[in-house]
Motif scaffolding. Structure first.
Motif, PDB file in Angstrom:
ATOM      1  N   GLU A  34       0.849  -1.188   0.000  1.00 38.55           N
ATOM      2  CA  GLU A  34       0.000   0.000   0.000  1.00 38.55           C
ATOM      3  C   GLU A  34       0.888   1.241   0.000  1.00 38.55           C
ATOM      4  O   GLU A  34       2.057   1.192   0.396  1.00 38.55           O
ATOM      5  CB  GLU A  34      -0.898   0.021   1.234  1.00 38.55           C
ATOM      6  CG  GLU A  34      -2.007  -0.993   1.196  1.00 38.55           C
ATOM      7  CD  GLU A  34      -3.048  -0.763   2.285  1.00 38.55           C
ATOM      8  OE1 GLU A  34      -2.885   0.138   3.134  1.00 38.55           O
ATOM      9  OE2 GLU A  34      -4.032  -1.517   2.277  1.00 38.55           O
ATOM     10  N   GLU A  35       0.318   2.367  -0.412  1.00 42.47           N
ATOM     11  CA  GLU A  35       1.070   3.631  -0.472  1.00 42.47           C
ATOM     12  C   GLU A  35       1.739   3.974   0.854  1.00 42.47           C
ATOM     13  O   GLU A  35       2.857   4.444   0.882  1.00 42.47           O
ATOM     14  CB  GLU A  35       0.159   4.787  -0.898  1.00 42.47           C
ATOM     15  CG  GLU A  35      -0.210   4.769  -2.357  1.00 42.47           C
ATOM     16  CD  GLU A  35       0.954   5.040  -3.293  1.00 42.47           C
ATOM     17  OE1 GLU A  35       1.946   5.677  -2.887  1.00 42.47           O
ATOM     18  OE2 GLU A  35       0.860   4.605  -4.452  1.00 42.47           O
ATOM     19  N   GLY A  36       1.053   3.753   1.965  1.00 40.87           N
ATOM     20  CA  GLY A  36       1.592   4.118   3.276  1.00 40.87           C
ATOM     21  C   GLY A  36       2.147   2.953   4.069  1.00 40.87           C
ATOM     22  O   GLY A  36       2.265   3.031   5.293  1.00 40.87           O
ATOM     23  N   VAL A  48       9.174   3.528   5.324  1.00 40.55           N
ATOM     24  CA  VAL A  48       7.767   3.913   5.286  1.00 40.55           C
ATOM     25  C   VAL A  48       7.398   4.457   3.909  1.00 40.55           C
ATOM     26  O   VAL A  48       8.062   5.349   3.392  1.00 40.55           O
ATOM     27  CB  VAL A  48       7.462   4.975   6.368  1.00 40.55           C
ATOM     28  CG1 VAL A  48       5.995   5.389   6.328  1.00 40.55           C
ATOM     29  CG2 VAL A  48       7.842   4.461   7.753  1.00 40.55           C
ATOM     30  N   GLY A  49       6.344   3.899   3.337  1.00 38.22           N
ATOM     31  CA  GLY A  49       5.812   4.375   2.065  1.00 38.22           C
ATOM     32  C   GLY A  49       6.297   3.556   0.883  1.00 38.22           C
ATOM     33  O   GLY A  49       7.425   3.064   0.861  1.00 38.22           O
ATOM     34  N   SER A 106      -8.232  -7.399  -4.602  1.00 40.13           N
ATOM     35  CA  SER A 106      -6.835  -7.839  -4.487  1.00 40.13           C
ATOM     36  C   SER A 106      -6.314  -7.499  -3.089  1.00 40.13           C
ATOM     37  O   SER A 106      -6.989  -6.836  -2.303  1.00 40.13           O
ATOM     38  CB  SER A 106      -5.971  -7.164  -5.559  1.00 40.13           C
ATOM     39  OG  SER A 106      -5.896  -5.756  -5.328  1.00 40.13           O
ATOM     40  N   TRP A 107      -5.105  -7.972  -2.784  1.00 37.34           N
ATOM     41  CA  TRP A 107      -4.496  -7.767  -1.471  1.00 37.34           C
ATOM     42  C   TRP A 107      -3.155  -7.068  -1.629  1.00 37.34           C
ATOM     43  O   TRP A 107      -2.410  -7.339  -2.575  1.00 37.34           O
ATOM     44  CB  TRP A 107      -4.277  -9.104  -0.772  1.00 37.34           C
ATOM     45  CG  TRP A 107      -5.545  -9.810  -0.424  1.00 37.34           C
ATOM     46  CD1 TRP A 107      -6.309 -10.582  -1.258  1.00 37.34           C
ATOM     47  CD2 TRP A 107      -6.206  -9.805   0.840  1.00 37.34           C
ATOM     48  NE1 TRP A 107      -7.406 -11.053  -0.594  1.00 37.34           N
ATOM     49  CE2 TRP A 107      -7.365 -10.604   0.699  1.00 37.34           C
ATOM     50  CE3 TRP A 107      -5.929  -9.231   2.066  1.00 37.34           C
ATOM     51  CZ2 TRP A 107      -8.246 -10.820   1.752  1.00 37.34           C
ATOM     52  CZ3 TRP A 107      -6.809  -9.457   3.119  1.00 37.34           C
ATOM     53  CH2 TRP A 107      -7.949 -10.234   2.960  1.00 37.34           C
ATOM     54  N   LEU A 108      -2.836  -6.165  -0.683  1.00 39.63           N
ATOM     55  CA  LEU A 108      -1.534  -5.491  -0.628  1.00 39.63           C
ATOM     56  C   LEU A 108      -1.012  -5.523   0.798  1.00 39.63           C
ATOM     57  O   LEU A 108      -1.787  -5.538   1.763  1.00 39.63           O
ATOM     58  CB  LEU A 108      -1.654  -4.026  -1.083  1.00 39.63           C
ATOM     59  CG  LEU A 108      -1.989  -3.779  -2.554  1.00 39.63           C
ATOM     60  CD1 LEU A 108      -2.201  -2.291  -2.795  1.00 39.63           C
ATOM     61  CD2 LEU A 108      -0.898  -4.331  -3.463  1.00 39.63           C
ATOM     62  N   ARG A 109       0.316  -5.477   0.905  1.00 39.68           N
ATOM     63  CA  ARG A 109       0.945  -5.437   2.232  1.00 39.68           C
ATOM     64  C   ARG A 109       0.768  -4.063   2.862  1.00 39.68           C
ATOM     65  O   ARG A 109       0.963  -3.041   2.216  1.00 39.68           O
ATOM     66  CB  ARG A 109       2.442  -5.749   2.123  1.00 39.68           C
ATOM     67  CG  ARG A 109       2.707  -7.209   1.895  1.00 39.68           C
ATOM     68  CD  ARG A 109       4.184  -7.507   1.843  1.00 39.68           C
ATOM     69  NE  ARG A 109       4.376  -8.955   1.744  1.00 39.68           N
ATOM     70  CZ  ARG A 109       5.528  -9.527   1.465  1.00 39.68           C
ATOM     71  NH1 ARG A 109       6.604  -8.804   1.254  1.00 39.68           N
ATOM     72  NH2 ARG A 109       5.616 -10.840   1.409  1.00 39.68           N
TER      73      ARG A 109
END
Length: 121
Positions: A34-36, A48-49, A106-109
């Motif tokens: 994920e973006e953050g 981070v990010g 979908s899935w993101l970390r």
């Protein structure tokens, strides 16, 4: 950013991570986050990010490390959050990630603990 295959199950992220890392694709690895997102790496620090994670993986992958697929441990899922983990083949602790289902399914970390380091006394 190019269109990458999406992880449609939480466990898919680890498989895609290994494929993209072994291909030297830092942007592809970062697309799994994920973006953050927060990654507990390098040891003792945090990245981070998504952009910072991409920059970190560019440095790591410049050395052309080779990753092997690791058999995932059972995934814990609660609604749109899941905990994934794998025992490293080298027997050095474990790896764990918190992943989140995205609006497209979908899935993101979100959180990534790629290495557990024992505290020093």
């Amino acid at each position: 950013m190019p269109e990458y295959e999406k992880a449609m199950r939480p466990e898919d992220i680890t498989h895609l991570f290994v494929e993209r890392s072994n291909a030297g694709d830092a942007a592809g690895v970062a697309a799994l986050y994920e973006e953050g997102a927060v990654m507990a790496y390098p040891p003792g620090d945090h990245t981070v990010g998504r952009e910072a994670i991409r920059a970190l993986w560019e440095k790591v992958l410049a050395n052309r490390p080779r990753f092997e697929q690791e058999q995932p441990l059972p995934t814990l899922i609660s609604d749109d959050i899941a905990l994934t983990s794998t025992p490293p083949k080298d027997g050095a602790g474990a790896r764990a990630q918190v992943v989140r289902r995205q609006p497209d399914g979908s899935w993101l970390r979100l959180l990534d603990q790629p290495e557990f380091v024992l505290p020093t006394r």
